[in-house]
Design a protein around this motif. Sequence first.
Motif, mmCIF file in Angstrom:
data_model
loop_
_atom_site.group_PDB
_atom_site.id
_atom_site.type_symbol
_atom_site.label_atom_id
_atom_site.label_comp_id
_atom_site.label_asym_id
_atom_site.label_seq_id
_atom_site.Cartn_x
_atom_site.Cartn_y
_atom_site.Cartn_z
ATOM 1 N N PHE A 333 1.187 10.920 1.942
ATOM 2 C CA PHE A 333 0.394 9.901 2.630
ATOM 3 C C PHE A 333 0.882 8.506 2.240
ATOM 4 N N SER A 334 1.160 8.323 0.953
ATOM 5 C CA SER A 334 1.612 7.019 0.456
ATOM 6 C C SER A 334 3.002 6.679 0.983
ATOM 7 N N ASP A 335 3.928 7.626 0.919
ATOM 8 C CA ASP A 335 5.299 7.360 1.354
ATOM 9 C C ASP A 335 5.366 6.987 2.830
ATOM 10 N N ALA A 336 4.548 7.628 3.646
ATOM 11 C CA ALA A 336 4.577 7.360 5.085
ATOM 12 C C ALA A 336 4.056 5.970 5.420
ATOM 13 N N ASN A 337 3.214 5.407 4.553
ATOM 14 C CA ASN A 337 2.502 4.188 4.929
ATOM 15 C C ASN A 337 2.828 2.951 4.106
ATOM 16 N N LEU A 338 3.576 3.090 3.001
ATOM 17 C CA LEU A 338 3.795 1.925 2.145
ATOM 18 C C LEU A 338 4.612 0.839 2.842
ATOM 19 N N MET A 339 5.749 1.183 3.444
ATOM 20 C CA MET A 339 6.529 0.162 4.132
ATOM 21 C C MET A 339 5.766 -0.435 5.317
ATOM 22 N N PRO A 340 5.067 0.361 6.128
ATOM 23 C CA PRO A 340 4.232 -0.267 7.165
ATOM 24 C C PRO A 340 3.200 -1.242 6.603
ATOM 25 N N VAL A 341 2.631 -0.950 5.430
ATOM 26 C CA VAL A 341 1.689 -1.876 4.807
ATOM 27 C C VAL A 341 2.413 -3.155 4.376
ATOM 28 N N ILE A 342 3.616 -2.992 3.820
ATOM 29 C CA ILE A 342 4.406 -4.174 3.435
ATOM 30 C C ILE A 342 4.636 -5.073 4.642
ATOM 31 N N ARG A 343 4.922 -4.480 5.790
ATOM 32 C CA ARG A 343 5.138 -5.272 7.002
ATOM 33 C C ARG A 343 3.869 -6.021 7.416
ATOM 34 N N GLN A 344 2.694 -5.465 7.090
ATOM 35 C CA GLN A 344 1.441 -6.147 7.403
ATOM 36 C C GLN A 344 1.106 -7.241 6.383
ATOM 37 N N VAL A 345 1.731 -7.204 5.219
ATOM 38 C CA VAL A 345 1.466 -8.187 4.168
ATOM 39 C C VAL A 345 2.546 -9.274 4.148
ATOM 40 N N ILE A 346 3.802 -8.866 4.195
ATOM 41 C CA ILE A 346 4.937 -9.788 4.057
ATOM 42 C C ILE A 346 5.549 -10.153 5.399
ATOM 43 N N GLY A 347 5.484 -9.252 6.375
ATOM 44 C CA GLY A 347 6.143 -9.472 7.651
ATOM 45 C C GLY A 347 7.547 -8.895 7.646
ATOM 46 N N SER A 348 8.315 -9.195 8.670
ATOM 47 C CA SER A 348 9.638 -8.592 8.836
ATOM 48 C C SER A 348 10.735 -9.315 8.063
ATOM 49 N N ARG A 349 10.544 -10.615 7.798
ATOM 50 C CA ARG A 349 11.634 -11.439 7.271
ATOM 51 C C ARG A 349 12.091 -10.986 5.883
ATOM 52 N N TYR A 350 11.132 -10.607 5.020
ATOM 53 C CA TYR A 350 11.467 -10.224 3.644
ATOM 54 C C TYR A 350 11.089 -8.762 3.355
ATOM 55 N N ALA A 351 10.983 -7.943 4.381
ATOM 56 C CA ALA A 351 10.477 -6.580 4.201
ATOM 57 C C ALA A 351 11.371 -5.750 3.278
ATOM 58 N N ALA A 352 12.679 -5.792 3.494
ATOM 59 C CA ALA A 352 13.593 -4.987 2.683
ATOM 60 C C ALA A 352 13.622 -5.487 1.234
ATOM 61 N N THR A 353 13.606 -6.809 1.056
ATOM 62 C CA THR A 353 13.569 -7.375 -0.292
ATOM 63 C C THR A 353 12.299 -6.941 -1.017
ATOM 64 N N ALA A 354 11.183 -6.992 -0.311
ATOM 65 C CA ALA A 354 9.898 -6.619 -0.908
ATOM 66 C C ALA A 354 9.912 -5.172 -1.371
ATOM 67 N N TYR A 355 10.457 -4.283 -0.551
ATOM 68 C CA TYR A 355 10.500 -2.866 -0.946
ATOM 69 C C TYR A 355 11.488 -2.666 -2.086
ATOM 70 N N GLY A 356 12.580 -3.409 -2.071
ATOM 71 C CA GLY A 356 13.564 -3.300 -3.143
ATOM 72 C C GLY A 356 12.985 -3.678 -4.493
ATOM 73 N N VAL A 357 12.166 -4.733 -4.526
ATOM 74 C CA VAL A 357 11.529 -5.145 -5.782
ATOM 75 C C VAL A 357 10.563 -4.070 -6.264
ATOM 76 N N LEU A 358 9.784 -3.508 -5.336
ATOM 77 C CA LEU A 358 8.886 -2.401 -5.695
ATOM 78 C C LEU A 358 9.678 -1.249 -6.295
ATOM 79 N N ASN A 359 10.774 -0.911 -5.653
ATOM 80 C CA ASN A 359 11.613 0.209 -6.104
ATOM 81 C C ASN A 359 12.162 -0.056 -7.504
#
Length: 410
Positions: A333-359
């Motif tokens: 459940f978490s894996d399917a929705n974490l990046m979509p949640v990031i897009r709702q918080v950060i938007g598209s411009r920094y989405a990959a950077t945001a996930y990279g920092v989490l990782n």
Amino acid sequence: MSKLVSKSWYPWLLVGLLWIVAFLNYLDRILITTMRDPIVGEFSLTDAQFGLLTAVFLWSYGILSPFGGYLADKYSRRNVIIFSVAVWSLATAWTGYVSSYEELLVARIVMGASEAFYIPAGLALITDYHRGKTRSLATGIHFSGLYVGLALGGVGGYIAEMWGWRYGFHLFGFFGCLYALVLLFFLRDRRTDDLAPGIQSAQRPQPVGFTDAAKTLVGERSYLVLLFYFVVLGIANWLIYAWLPTFLRGQFSLGLGEAGLSATLYPQIGSLVGVLLGGFWADWWSKVNRKSRILVIVIGFAVGAPFLILMSWTSFFLMAIMALFFFGMARGFSDANLMPVIRQVIGSRYAATAYGVLNFLSTIAGGLMVYVGGALKDADIKLSIVYIVAACLLLVATWSLMFVRVKQES
């Protein structure tokens, strides 16, 4: 090629293409663990030296994840993905030719560094093309490739028995190199959010800068909550999965093979069900509730974490299997929705950077917990107690997500 990208079914073709990449991503990294005996025998390694092969992979993978995400945001998700697949596949093939332990270490470092570039870029590209009603399901299907790659990593042991341990690295390494050429032809970035030609250039997203990205992420309170959640998730997962075979052997008097299979098979089946069910559910619910993706994560661990506590207490193996399944489903459940949640918080411009920092932070903290778990075990603290504490930490971190403020999806 532009006509291909414009097709309504291209977003799903993209998911299919990247599913294979996700499969190779986990299969290639896990192969070495299933070929332990012949590798240890050939190079006369100690257990510590063999363990270092995984440690250097994790360190290089974690440290470079934010950098890979930043490059995907600044330049091209497509190019970062193709680069990542090509380099890690070459490193996989190279592993099959190494002539010394030191060379093997370097190959693992290169593999970890290059694999770090893929996940942030891949998830960002999928969520560029999938919005609203298909975003979580598309992300979940992609993650199922990771689970299948992890589950089938055991094929390396059979390959080693039949043809030698080097053959598997040659096979999957050269296949990955060829597949990178396929991606070169079919993979395309989504152009500037598909803005209409009439929109002025001043309204288009500005180039991504590292300082701006860092300020945006640190300045967004909801992202910091996501960071807390994902770090705790990484800590709990590494504590749980790294020591799960040992726990099952002691708790249920299982053999080595049965304990190892049980520790991977049942949670992975649960996770596979979870990414598909959780993705579909969140997309459907998002039509009427903007926080649906967060709520699905919260509900998942509200159910899954208590099952982990149940596994720590029970003396019935079938009940433990059920608990592992439901805990794995919560992770899905978490894996399917974490990046979509990031897009709702950060938007598209920094989405990959945001996930990279989490990782990055999750991997570093989680890797440290493998050592901590061993230290606790050496201090005669039962793993069942460690698992109960991990479950409680997960509940606290998951419920903190209710403080996340989500915006319109981008």
